[in-house]
Write a protein that holds these residues in place. Structure first.
Motif, PDB file in Angstrom:
ATOM      1  N   UNK A  60     -47.140 -14.396 -16.289  1.00  0.00           N
ATOM      2  CA  UNK A  60     -45.718 -14.312 -15.786  1.00  0.00           C
ATOM      3  C   UNK A  60     -45.462 -12.951 -15.130  1.00  0.00           C
ATOM      4  N   UNK A  61     -44.950 -12.849 -13.548  1.00  0.00           N
ATOM      5  CA  UNK A  61     -44.198 -11.671 -13.485  1.00  0.00           C
ATOM      6  C   UNK A  61     -43.106 -11.242 -13.619  1.00  0.00           C
ATOM      7  N   UNK A  62     -41.881 -11.963 -13.329  1.00  0.00           N
ATOM      8  CA  UNK A  62     -40.491 -12.248 -13.711  1.00  0.00           C
ATOM      9  C   UNK A  62     -40.309 -11.969 -15.116  1.00  0.00           C
ATOM     10  N   UNK A  63     -39.694 -10.684 -14.902  1.00  0.00           N
ATOM     11  CA  UNK A  63     -39.395 -10.304 -16.178  1.00  0.00           C
ATOM     12  C   UNK A  63     -37.382 -11.104 -16.833  1.00  0.00           C
ATOM     13  N   UNK A  64     -37.372 -11.108 -17.413  1.00  0.00           N
ATOM     14  CA  UNK A  64     -36.302 -12.205 -17.837  1.00  0.00           C
ATOM     15  C   UNK A  64     -34.753 -10.766 -17.473  1.00  0.00           C
ATOM     16  N   UNK A  65     -34.440  -9.443 -17.944  1.00  0.00           N
ATOM     17  CA  UNK A  65     -33.617  -8.978 -17.063  1.00  0.00           C
ATOM     18  C   UNK A  65     -33.344  -8.994 -16.012  1.00  0.00           C
ATOM     19  N   UNK A  66     -35.281  -9.136 -15.491  1.00  0.00           N
ATOM     20  CA  UNK A  66     -34.954  -9.343 -13.479  1.00  0.00           C
ATOM     21  C   UNK A  66     -34.800 -10.483 -12.914  1.00  0.00           C
ATOM     22  N   UNK A  67     -35.529 -11.883 -13.639  1.00  0.00           N
ATOM     23  CA  UNK A  67     -34.930 -12.667 -12.980  1.00  0.00           C
ATOM     24  C   UNK A  67     -33.622 -13.050 -13.230  1.00  0.00           C
ATOM     25  N   UNK A  68     -32.668 -12.958 -14.096  1.00  0.00           N
ATOM     26  CA  UNK A  68     -31.007 -13.165 -14.055  1.00  0.00           C
ATOM     27  C   UNK A  68     -30.623 -12.490 -13.501  1.00  0.00           C
ATOM     28  N   UNK A  69     -30.948 -11.199 -13.248  1.00  0.00           N
ATOM     29  CA  UNK A  69     -29.996 -10.667 -12.280  1.00  0.00           C
ATOM     30  C   UNK A  69     -30.095 -11.252 -11.476  1.00  0.00           C
ATOM     31  N   UNK A  70     -31.523 -12.022 -10.449  1.00  0.00           N
ATOM     32  CA  UNK A  70     -31.424 -12.397  -9.644  1.00  0.00           C
ATOM     33  C   UNK A  70     -30.786 -13.505  -9.252  1.00  0.00           C
ATOM     34  N   UNK A  71     -30.951 -14.405 -10.107  1.00  0.00           N
ATOM     35  CA  UNK A  71     -30.397 -15.359 -10.468  1.00  0.00           C
ATOM     36  C   UNK A  71     -28.938 -15.308 -10.688  1.00  0.00           C
ATOM     37  N   UNK A  72     -28.356 -14.389 -11.030  1.00  0.00           N
ATOM     38  CA  UNK A  72     -26.912 -14.721 -11.068  1.00  0.00           C
ATOM     39  C   UNK A  72     -26.033 -14.610  -9.636  1.00  0.00           C
ATOM     40  N   UNK A  73     -26.874 -14.406  -7.968  1.00  0.00           N
ATOM     41  CA  UNK A  73     -26.409 -14.461  -7.108  1.00  0.00           C
ATOM     42  C   UNK A  73     -27.007 -15.845  -6.147  1.00  0.00           C
ATOM     43  N   UNK A  74     -28.026 -16.241  -6.649  1.00  0.00           N
ATOM     44  CA  UNK A  74     -28.989 -16.996  -5.718  1.00  0.00           C
ATOM     45  C   UNK A  74     -28.691 -17.607  -5.600  1.00  0.00           C
ATOM     46  N   UNK A  75     -28.159 -18.770  -4.062  1.00  0.00           N
ATOM     47  CA  UNK A  75     -28.095 -19.974  -3.973  1.00  0.00           C
ATOM     48  C   UNK A  75     -28.635 -21.455  -4.996  1.00  0.00           C
ATOM     49  N   UNK A  76     -27.152 -22.118  -5.129  1.00  0.00           N
ATOM     50  CA  UNK A  76     -27.333 -23.487  -5.561  1.00  0.00           C
ATOM     51  C   UNK A  76     -27.722 -24.153  -4.259  1.00  0.00           C
ATOM     52  N   UNK A  77     -28.117 -25.374  -4.834  1.00  0.00           N
ATOM     53  CA  UNK A  77     -27.374 -26.286  -3.811  1.00  0.00           C
ATOM     54  C   UNK A  77     -27.272 -27.819  -5.136  1.00  0.00           C
ATOM     55  N   UNK A  78     -26.548 -28.817  -3.876  1.00  0.00           N
ATOM     56  CA  UNK A  78     -25.758 -29.644  -4.730  1.00  0.00           C
ATOM     57  C   UNK A  78     -26.411 -30.601  -5.145  1.00  0.00           C
ATOM     58  N   UNK A  79     -26.531 -31.171  -6.359  1.00  0.00           N
ATOM     59  CA  UNK A  79     -27.036 -32.110  -6.754  1.00  0.00           C
ATOM     60  C   UNK A  79     -26.692 -33.740  -5.665  1.00  0.00           C
ATOM     61  N   UNK A  80     -28.301 -33.776  -6.255  1.00  0.00           N
ATOM     62  CA  UNK A  80     -28.480 -35.584  -6.027  1.00  0.00           C
ATOM     63  C   UNK A  80     -27.548 -36.401  -7.091  1.00  0.00           C
ATOM     64  N   UNK A  81     -26.827 -38.065  -6.315  1.00  0.00           N
ATOM     65  CA  UNK A  81     -27.356 -38.246  -7.806  1.00  0.00           C
ATOM     66  C   UNK A  81     -28.356 -39.240  -8.114  1.00  0.00           C
ATOM     67  N   UNK A  82     -28.876 -39.389  -9.477  1.00  0.00           N
ATOM     68  CA  UNK A  82     -29.864 -39.800 -10.668  1.00  0.00           C
ATOM     69  C   UNK A  82     -29.960 -41.296  -9.816  1.00  0.00           C
ATOM     70  N   UNK A  83     -29.020 -42.214  -9.785  1.00  0.00           N
ATOM     71  CA  UNK A  83     -28.493 -43.763  -9.799  1.00  0.00           C
ATOM     72  C   UNK A  83     -28.791 -43.517  -7.932  1.00  0.00           C
TER      73      UNK A  83
END
Length: 293
Positions: free
Chosen positions: A270-293
């Motif tokens: 792996x090349x993405x460190x924890x601090x770096x990855x979490x800092x980016x994830x704080x502003x990453x776009x999320x998507x709407x979840x699909x229904x399981x059923x």
């Protein structure tokens, strides 16, 4: 349909699955239909199309509890955690021989498989179907056992998406993330870009041994769930996490990965460190979840 799609294909990278560890036992038919039967349909179509290489998205949930060592008795497998201990805030697994708390170790790929939920059982079954297909056809399979994947376009506000998405969704609403147990349970959080790179390496490098070769896809950098919540809250500028105790019946205490085999056989680290990855994830776009059923 699959026959047309597979025409002229050399290798299949199979990522499709219904996910969600320990959510609702009523979901068992959905997991069986998509993750087990769906995989079997794909394998049959690959056989018909004479495609003999598969990269399979598996999961760390196949292990159940992680790998543990007792100071007096060496490597042992802990028994199920007792509800009375969880209710009393005693979360560490105990040695089955002397009942002292165990030391967690990185889990290797040859650890016994011990699924704790319908989802986990479906991922174990997928590996077994893929290995049976490989033995019957002379094919090869990389079973990439993803650890706790996070990154852009995770589905929001769903217990099926994993703890990183739950924390980020809460913070986006201005709510403190809630952490079960004491927050000291350890996991390996791996960024989705590293997971993609592991898949690319598996596609271009067929296994040189065996029919099915499992490898941990991980960061090799364990962190606690409490650390994840605190780091993400800080990066989002949100409220500090709340430690609420308790545990779900399917939860395990520690599951962190040994990255050695992936490095040796795939050339993956792996090349993405924890601090770096979490800092980016704080502003990453999320998507709407699909229904399981």
């Amino acid at each position: 349909m699959l026959g047309r799609v597979l025409s002229g294909v050399d290798v299949v990278c199979h990522q499709a699955a219904v996910v969600g560890h320990g959510v609702d036992p009523a979901d068992a038919p959905v997991y069986a239909a998509h993750n087990v039967y769906g995989t079997a349909v794909l394998l049959a179509a690959m056989y018909a199309a004479k495609v003999r290489r598969l990269v399979l998205a598996s999961s760390m949930v196949v292990y159940g509890e992680g790998h543990y060592e007792c100071a007096a008795h060496g490597v042992v497998r802990p028994g199920p955690r007792r509800q009375a201990d969880l209710d009393a805030g005693r979360f560490e697994p105990l040695c089955p021989v002397c009942a002292v708390p165990l030391e967690p170790l990185p889990v290797p790929e040859d650890a016994p498989l011990d699924p704790r939920s319908s989802y986990a059982a479906s991922k174990v079954a997928g590996e077994h179907f893929a290995e049976g297909w490989a033995r019957q056809t002379g094919g090869t399979v990389w079973a990439l056992r993803y650890h706790n994947v996070y990154g852009p376009r995770m589905p929001r506000d769903t217990p099926y998406a994993g703890v990183a998405s739950l924390f980020r969704s809460a913070l986006q609403r201005g709510v403190a993330p809630t952490v079960l147990e004491d927050g000291r349970q350890r996991r390996d959080f791996v960024h989705v870009t590293d997971v993609a790179r592991a898949n690319a390496l598996a596609v271009v490098n067929p296994p040189s041994q065996g029919w099915l070769v499992p490898v941990n896809v991980c960061s090799g950098e364990p962190h606690t769930v409490g650390e994840l919540a605190a780091e993400l809250a800080k990066a989002c500028g949100g409220p500090a996490p709340e430690i609420v105790g308790g545990a779900r019946s399917t939860d395990v205490r520690h599951i962190v990965a040994d990255p050695a085999r992936a490095r040796r056989l795939l050339g993956f680290a792996a090349t993405v460190g924890f601090a770096e990855g979490i800092a980016a994830f704080a502003t990453d776009p999320l998507r709407e979840s699909a229904a399981l059923r």
